[in-house]
Design an enzyme around this catalytic site. Structure first.
Site, PDB file in Angstrom:
ATOM      1  N   ASP A  10       0.846  -1.140   0.013  1.00 45.67           N
ATOM      2  CA  ASP A  10      -0.167  -0.033  -0.039  1.00 45.67           C
ATOM      3  C   ASP A  10       0.977   1.181  -0.015  1.00 45.67           C
ATOM      4  O   ASP A  10       0.300   2.158  -0.403  1.00 45.67           O
ATOM      5  CB  ASP A  10      -0.954  -0.140   1.343  1.00 45.67           C
ATOM      6  CG  ASP A  10      -1.442  -1.128   1.515  1.00 45.67           C
ATOM      7  OD1 ASP A  10      -0.811  -1.897   2.225  1.00 45.67           O
ATOM      8  OD2 ASP A  10      -2.561  -1.368   1.333  1.00 45.67           O
ATOM      9  N   SER A 125      -4.697  -7.235   2.547  1.00 42.05           N
ATOM     10  CA  SER A 125      -4.893  -6.655   3.794  1.00 42.05           C
ATOM     11  C   SER A 125      -3.989  -5.369   3.868  1.00 42.05           C
ATOM     12  O   SER A 125      -2.823  -5.590   4.032  1.00 42.05           O
ATOM     13  CB  SER A 125      -4.838  -7.558   4.828  1.00 42.05           C
ATOM     14  OG  SER A 125      -5.099  -6.823   6.002  1.00 42.05           O
ATOM     15  N   SER A 126      -4.575  -4.113   4.050  1.00 39.06           N
ATOM     16  CA  SER A 126      -3.778  -2.939   3.877  1.00 39.06           C
ATOM     17  C   SER A 126      -2.950  -2.771   5.201  1.00 39.06           C
ATOM     18  O   SER A 126      -3.546  -3.333   6.321  1.00 39.06           O
ATOM     19  CB  SER A 126      -4.549  -1.811   3.494  1.00 39.06           C
ATOM     20  OG  SER A 126      -5.335  -1.906   2.337  1.00 39.06           O
ATOM     21  N   MET A 127      -2.074  -1.868   5.139  1.00 39.25           N
ATOM     22  CA  MET A 127      -1.346  -1.577   6.370  1.00 39.25           C
ATOM     23  C   MET A 127      -2.400  -0.886   7.408  1.00 39.25           C
ATOM     24  O   MET A 127      -2.893   0.322   7.166  1.00 39.25           O
ATOM     25  CB  MET A 127      -0.258  -0.702   6.074  1.00 39.25           C
ATOM     26  CG  MET A 127       1.009  -1.108   5.308  1.00 39.25           C
ATOM     27  SD  MET A 127       2.281   0.075   4.810  1.00 39.25           S
ATOM     28  CE  MET A 127       2.762   0.677   6.476  1.00 39.25           C
TER      29      MET A 127
END
Length: 409
Positions: A10, A125-127
């Site tokens: 991301d 799954s983003s930061m």
């Protein structure tokens, strides 16, 4: 959620403040299957991303949401000893210490629409720090109605459900398999958001994939006065050009206007097809007809493409253009090295610090030099000098607030 690129997922690694959170863990790992108590790990994660959190409701959401439930496995881009090549390798039963860190994880890859054997990341799954930052930027508070674009694993939807209540959350994704998996995970926590957004119903919209222009459908989903935050990003894998667009629906509920912010993180572009990662489909091939090749001395050298603020101006002025960039960011580039610029309609130029090669009759570099002069005459405006409007005809207009340098896409 959908990531921008594998190594940072991301984080736009040469500009994003969130790239500080990207880590790779080596050594002995504890399997997820042996996890007994996840609460201390979630609390540690909340503390790790504390600089991005200002409000108690968001702080409590991250401390009380089991991230491991949403990432039972992920994919790591690594060298495969058996295949003797770098590829995406699944990591099963991952280490909880890694899952509960400010790290992004690729969770789905697919072949590119342009062909080839390489697999490209299509969901992640983003930061968590980036998620918290976007939620804070939108001032999302308990009781608000929120729509999320890009369900992905469902983790961000769970955070939103904890903050505003599941009955106030809608989340949507192009991939029905991702939606079904996320729905099952959310249901295990007692969350039952809707997966079909309703028109005119939401106070906030948060987009976790990038777009080159904002879909008008997003405007229709928001109430008058509703606010959206989107990663506005050039649609090609060679580019880092981006801005965060924060846009408010006007009182009439039909148009939306707003401003641009420097991007504090980024995502890969929205998929336009279900079964392919199509971020490579707009990358033109190199056109070289030697009979038409001409060379001239440059007025402005290739270094003008290293100015991020001019890059943005050029992108909105010439949206079909694609240009190469030194990689990795900050890499020393020899003055004699060529930089390539191409357009989807077949124009091409190769430019150095001294001269430009191009295909007659189109001097593409000449048009870029004119754009640079126009940007310079306007005072070399940065992102804060633009207004953005999403019109009822589906066009996103990005224009300088003072002069008429306008792009309608």
């Amino acid at each position: 959620m959908q990531p921008e690129r594998a190594m940072g997922v991301d984080g736009d690694t040469d500009r994003s403040p969130h790239d500080r959170g990207i880590r790779r863990f080596t050594g002995k790992r504890t399997p997820m299957s042996r996890l007994v108590n996840w609460k201390p790990l979630a609390e540690r994660l909340r503390s790790e991303i504390g600089e991005w959190i200002k409000t108690d409701a968001i702080r409590e959401a991250f401390a009380n949401t089991p991230r491991h439930l949403f990432i039972p496995r992920y994919l790591d881009y690594t060298f495969d000893e058996d295949a003797k090549r770098t590829r995406w390798v699944p990591v099963e039963d991952p280490d909880p210490d890694l899952i509960y860190s400010n790290t992004a994880f690729v969770t789905q890859v697919q072949p590119g629409a342009a062909g080839g054997t390489d697999m490209i990341s299509t969901s992640s799954s983003s930061m968590p720090g980036l998620m918290a930052d976007m939620i804070e930027e939108l001032s999302i508070k308990p009781g608000m109605r929120v729509v999320e674009i890009g369900t992905g694993t469902g983790y961000n939807a769970a955070i939103l459900c904890h903050i505003v209540g599941a009955a106030n959350v809608a989340t949507t994704d192009i991939d029905p398999e991702l939606v079904e998996s996320a729905k099952n995970r959310l249901n295990k926590l007692g969350y039952h958001p809707t997966f079909t957004p309703e028109e005119g119903s939401y106070d906030r919209l948060i987009a976790t994939h990038a777009v080159d222009n904002i879909p008008y459908e997003w405007v229709r989903w928001l109430k008058p006065g509703g606010v959206m935050l989107a990663d506005l990003r050039a649609r090609n894998p060679m580019s880092h050009i981006a801005a965060w667009a924060i846009v408010t629906v006007d009182d009439n509920g039909t148009t939306a206007t707003g401003k641009l912010l420097p991007p504090r993180g980024g995502f890969m572009g929205a998929r336009r097809t279900l079964r392919h990662a199509d971020h490579d489909v707009d990358t033109p091939r190199k056109y070289t007809d030697t009979a038409r090749l001409r060379t001239r001395q440059v007025i402005h050298p290739k270094a003008i493409l290293d100015d991020a603020e001019f890059e943005f101006f050029l992108w909105r002025s010439m949206p079909s253009a694609v240009w190469s960039r030194p990689w990795p960011p900050g890499k020393h580039e020899d003055p004699e090295d060529q930089r390539q610029v191409m357009t989807r309609d077949g124009r091409w130029t190769s430019v150095s610090a001294i001269d430009a090669g191009y295909m007659t009759p189109d001097d593409l570099w000449g048009d870029i030099e004119l754009a640079y002069d126009k940007w310079t005459d306007a005072g070399k405006p940065g992102l804060d000098a633009y207004n953005i409007t999403v019109n009822t005809d589906g066009h996103t207009v990005v224009e300088l607030a003072v002069s008429g340098a306008e792009d309608t896409a």
